[in-house]
Structure formats: C-alpha cells, structure tokens
Design an enzyme around this catalytic site. Structure first.
Site, PDB file in Angstrom:
ATOM      1  N   HIS A 243      -9.033  71.063 -96.890  1.00 35.25           N
ATOM      2  CA  HIS A 243     -10.267  71.120 -97.209  1.00 35.25           C
ATOM      3  C   HIS A 243     -10.622  71.013 -98.556  1.00 35.25           C
ATOM      4  O   HIS A 243     -11.306  71.733 -99.227  1.00 35.25           O
ATOM      5  CB  HIS A 243     -10.924  72.419 -96.466  1.00 35.25           C
ATOM      6  N   PHE A 245     -11.180  67.758-101.948  1.00 35.13           N
ATOM      7  CA  PHE A 245     -12.224  66.728-102.176  1.00 35.13           C
ATOM      8  C   PHE A 245     -12.052  65.442-101.402  1.00 35.13           C
ATOM      9  O   PHE A 245     -12.806  64.793-101.095  1.00 35.13           O
ATOM     10  CB  PHE A 245     -12.503  66.357-103.803  1.00 35.13           C
ATOM     11  N   HIS A 283     -20.232  69.360 -97.416  1.00 38.09           N
ATOM     12  CA  HIS A 283     -19.905  70.276 -96.252  1.00 38.09           C
ATOM     13  C   HIS A 283     -18.955  71.364 -96.153  1.00 38.09           C
ATOM     14  O   HIS A 283     -18.744  72.247 -95.328  1.00 38.09           O
ATOM     15  CB  HIS A 283     -19.872  69.369 -94.695  1.00 38.09           C
ATOM     16  N   ASP A 284     -17.949  71.156 -97.317  1.00 38.81           N
ATOM     17  CA  ASP A 284     -16.897  72.052 -97.439  1.00 38.81           C
ATOM     18  C   ASP A 284     -16.687  72.464 -98.812  1.00 38.81           C
ATOM     19  O   ASP A 284     -15.598  72.907 -99.176  1.00 38.81           O
ATOM     20  CB  ASP A 284     -15.681  71.334 -96.784  1.00 38.81           C
ATOM     21  N   GLN A 444      -2.021  68.293 -81.672  1.00 36.98           N
ATOM     22  CA  GLN A 444      -2.860  67.120 -81.561  1.00 36.98           C
ATOM     23  C   GLN A 444      -3.116  66.942 -79.949  1.00 36.98           C
ATOM     24  O   GLN A 444      -4.340  66.455 -79.746  1.00 36.98           O
ATOM     25  CB  GLN A 444      -2.159  65.930 -81.960  1.00 36.98           C
TER      26      GLN A 444
END
Length: 519
Positions: A243, A245, A283-284, A444
């Site tokens: 999480h 850039f 958003h993060d 996954q």
C-alpha cells in the site's frame, strides 16, 4: 549486500562495472562518468540494444557481455544531428559577444546575463532528465517489465527528506517537457506497466491525467498548486510492501483507463470524474502496512479514534483533506462552494468504499439497480462511483501476468509481515495472511473467483465494452492460478506418497530421490 554487473561500451571500448544494492542514481552516474572520462558538465546518454534511451538509475537491469548498453557523452559534442544546433558553438559565440560588449561599453547588459542563465538552465535540464527525448517524455514501452518489487530494500516507514527533495527536483525538471503521444496513449490502457517508471515519472503521469481530462482548465487549477499537491501526496505514502505510492498510482491509472474505456465523460459530469481520480490518488494515504483487523485487535490509536469503524479508510480520507487544507496544495480552492461540497462528499464515500468489509453490501446495492440504472439519479451515480473505485483498487489481475505477479509478491510480503507481528503479540491471525498456510495460488483462486469476477462482471453488465479489456484477463488469471494450485497439490501428494513408502519400508527419501529405489 547484493551487487550487479553491468556491461557497456563507450568510445568503442568494452567496459563493465559493479554496482552495490545501495548505490543511488548519482553514484551510478559518477561511475559511468568516470568510465567515459567525462567532465562534470558533460551529459551522459545510455542506450539499450534496440537503440532506445534508458534511465541511469538503480532500476537499471543487469545484462550480459552480449547485450551491452551503449554509453555516450553527448554534451561535449552536441552536433546538429542531435539537437538542431551546436551547443559548444552557441557557448563560444555567447562568450565572444560578452567580451565584445564589455570592451565597447565597459559593462555587461542584463540581456547577456539572461542569455547565459538560459544556456546554463538548458544544460542542467539535459543532465537531469537524460531519459527525455526531444519529443517529450519517452519510454521504451515495448521492453516489458523492467523493475522488480522494491520492498525488500526498504528500511524505514517514512521516506527521507533528502530522497523526497531529489524526487521533487526531478519532477520539476520533467514538468517542463511535453509528453509524447505514445506515452499518453499508453497511459490510458489497462495493460499499463508501472514497473517501468520511477517516482518522479509517475508524478508527471498523474499530472498528465489532470491535463488531458481538462481538469486544469475546467476547475481553474494553477499548475504550481497541482505540482505541490502531487508532491505532498507522494510524501505521505509510506514505504510499505504493497500500500505505497506505486499502488496509489496504479489505482489512479486504472481509474483513468476506465474513464476512457467506458467513455465516462459522456455519462458523468466533470465533478464526478474529478472525484474519482482524486479519490483514487488519496485512497491509501499514510497506510501503515497493517490492515483494519490488526488495528482493531491491537487497539491502535486509529482504531480508538474511529471507534473500530473502517479506521484505515477514515484515516486515508482525513489525510487527503488535511493536505487539501494547505493553501499551496489545494487543487479544489477555485471550485464553487456547491461543487467543492460534492467533491468532498463523493471522495468520502469512494475512499470508505475501499474497505473490503463493505464489499458485499456495495456490490449487492449496485446489482439491484443495474437493470434500471439511471445516470440522472444521484444515488445511482453514487453507487457507481463506489463500484468504479473498488474495481480500480483491486485491479492488478487485469494487467499482464508479468506486471500483476510482482504485485502479488508485494501483497503477500505485507500479509506475512502482519501475521508475524500478530503471532508475536498473541493476536488473531487470518489464515490467508499466515506464511505457514498460504501459497500464491491459494491466495488468488478464491479471491478471483468470489471477489474479483463477481465485481467485474457486475460492472460489465452495465458497460459490456469492459468484457475483453477487464473481465477476460481476470478469467485467464483464474485459470493460471488454478493450474498452479493443481500442480502444487499433485506435487504434495507425490511427496506424501513417497514419504509413506519410505516410512513403511525403512527407505530414506534420499534413496528414492536418487533413483536407487523404484516406487
């Protein structure tokens, strides 16, 4: 410490150099400069075997003697073929003019000083942005993934001020150069490969989104304010495995790609699209690398502050508006009051919607309105915006496997970091984050089958054109990880069978593996 050998040719000589894992861009340039016997004011250009310019940076890929890079010193002999004029000749003419004016008048006019400053500034741009072509920002976008996950090299949560300054300076230098049409078109594609771009370049690409969507003119965003806002956003993303850039950029890029793929401007207004892109970027913000479950179980400050209700998402949103409160960073400061209120309300809803605890609720709401969806209905548009940012947020599997799989490595590393800490602190550990229980395919297959595909197919029911670009790649990713899981299970059964046989007959596994015993 890890090292890598780089082979190159300069002035017809074959050379090689060894770079350490902690060498930065300046260290590498100085090494190449020494090899080329270049002066401090000379400009270096590095080309790959296809003749394309590539960055001199820690991301430079290791090569072989057969795939040598070509190193050129171009500033000392900038000919007409390179620039359209001779740099040395220009400097010499300027010096002669300066001497002549001084002899005739006894003083140097300000215009000569201005000319000298422009020449020096031009030379500085050449040195600082060696990966820019004369047409603008250029990348060899056909070369495939060039960077690997970077989390194993990070030592601290926050980036250093020195690092931030270098990124900002490079960002400012590149901001004066036009981007090529090829890069602008590539930026709109869901297949975009983030691993080819460094932080400064991603800041330039984010800026280009605001330019090409018309936000700069439509919302009267001053360019210095946009620059400062993007830089402040960059500084406030932490150096965590996933999480970070780069993830922020990838989510924003996918949102940007969806905007063009679906042709959102024909269905939503400019305020809605500004809300989507800006929400994706914010958003993060300041994500600590540990999810909401950890925040709540560990009773962190964030969990206490937000009463266990989406503590991270509330924090990301608050950090985003804290940055916008700074006058020099407020890209929304020229919006009319009602438009600002719409953007703020929309960003809060979008960012809070990225909490996966709300996934089923939001998806169910969207599915219920799709059959009679009305773009003029405020609530319908609000749910659509939440769905779009959710799709962008978890869209890595849409991308080519060579782009997506390194992101999975980053995500699992962040999960494992958290589960290791939870074990140390005696907190509950989620099975999907436990390094002793999870594998790539096991992480996954279920996620794609029960989370990604239902979400993406719901979007496809409203916008069928996303089927080939967004949904089909995810189905292929499911097939890929399903096959991988089957192979791992077969290998596990084979090992268990061998172990049972050896245990029963008193034969060592080594004897079986060496072919001394037939099973």
């Amino acid at each position: 410490m890890t090292t890598k050998i780089v082979y190159f040719v300069v002035d017809g000589r074959n050379e090689q150099t060894e770079f350490r894992g902690n060498d930065d861009t300046e260290d590498m340039r100085e090494t190449f400069r020494a090899a080329a016997e270049a002066g401090p004011n000379d400009i270096l250009k590095l080309y790959n075997t296809r003749g394309n310019l590539i960055n001199i940076s820690p991301a430079l890929a290791e090569n072989t003697p057969d795939t040598r890079y070509k190193l050129e010193v171009v500033a000392s002999h900038c000919t007409v073929s390179h620039l359209g004029f001779d740099m040395n000749s220009l400097e010499q003419r300027l010096q002669r003019l300066e001497k002549r004016v001084f002899v005739d008048n006894g003083d140097i006019p300000s215009i000569v000083h201005d000319m000298k400053e422009k020449v020096e500034d031009f030379k500085e741009k050449l040195e600082g942005v060696e990966h820019l072509s004369w047409l603008g920002l250029f990348k060899d976008i056909s070369s495939g993934t060039s960077l690997q996950p970077f989390w194993d090299k990070q030592k601290s949560l926050k980036k250093s001020e020195q690092h931030n300054r270098r990124v900002f300076e490079k960002f400012m230098k590149m901001s004066q150069v036009q981007m090529t049409d090829e890069v602008r078109d590539y930026l709109r594609k869901p297949t975009f490969d983030n691993w080819q771009w460094d932080d400064s370049e991603m800041l330039i690409l984010l800026r280009q989104m605001y330019i090409d969507l018309g936000f700069v003119t439509k919302f009267n965003i001053e360019m210095p304010v946009l620059h400062q806002w993007l830089y402040e956003i960059y500084k406030n993303y932490n150096q965590v495995p996933f999480h970070n850039f780069k993830h922020c950029f990838m989510v924003a890029q996918m949102m940007y790609g969806l905007t063009w793929l679906i042709d959102l401007p024909s269905m939503l207004d400019d305020v809605d699209i500004l809300t989507l892109i800006t929400s994706a970027i914010c958003h993060d913000l300041d994500h600590p690398g540990y999810n909401n479950a950890y925040q709540i179980n560990a009773r962190t400050e964030l969990a206490l502050r937000y009463n266990d209700i989406s503590p991270l998402e509330n924090h990301h949103c608050a950090e985003g508006f804290k940055i916008l409160e700074k006058k020099q960073c407020n890209i929304l400061r020229n919006l009319p009051r009602d438009e600002y209120r719409r953007v703020r309300e929309g960003m809060i809803k979008c960012i809070l919607a990225t909490d996966m605890a709300k996934h089923n609720e939001i998806l169910h709401s969207f599915k219920s309105i799709v059959p009679a969806f009305d773009f003029k209905d405020k609530e319908h548009r609000s749910v659509l915006l939440m769905i779009l940012i959710k799709v962008a947020d978890i869209s890595n599997e849409v991308r080519p496997m060579e782009v997506a799989e390194p992101w999975l490595d980053c995500l699992l590393q962040e999960f494992f970091n958290q589960s290791d800490l939870e074990k140390l602190e005696g907190l509950p550990v989620a099975p999907f984050m436990d390094r002793d229980k999870v594998t790539k395919p096991s992480s996954q297959v279920g996620f794609i089958k029960f989370v990604l595909l239902p979400l993406f197919e719901a979007l496809g029911s409203l916008f069928p054109k996303v089927e080939p670009e967004i949904i089909e790649p995810v189905r292929k990713a499911l097939e890929y990880y399903t096959e991988m899981q089957k192979a791992l299970e077969e290998e596990k059964k084979k090992k268990e069978s061998t172990h049972g046989l050896t245990k029963q007959n008193g034969i060592t596994p080594a004897q079986v593996s060496k072919g001394k015993v037939q099973t």
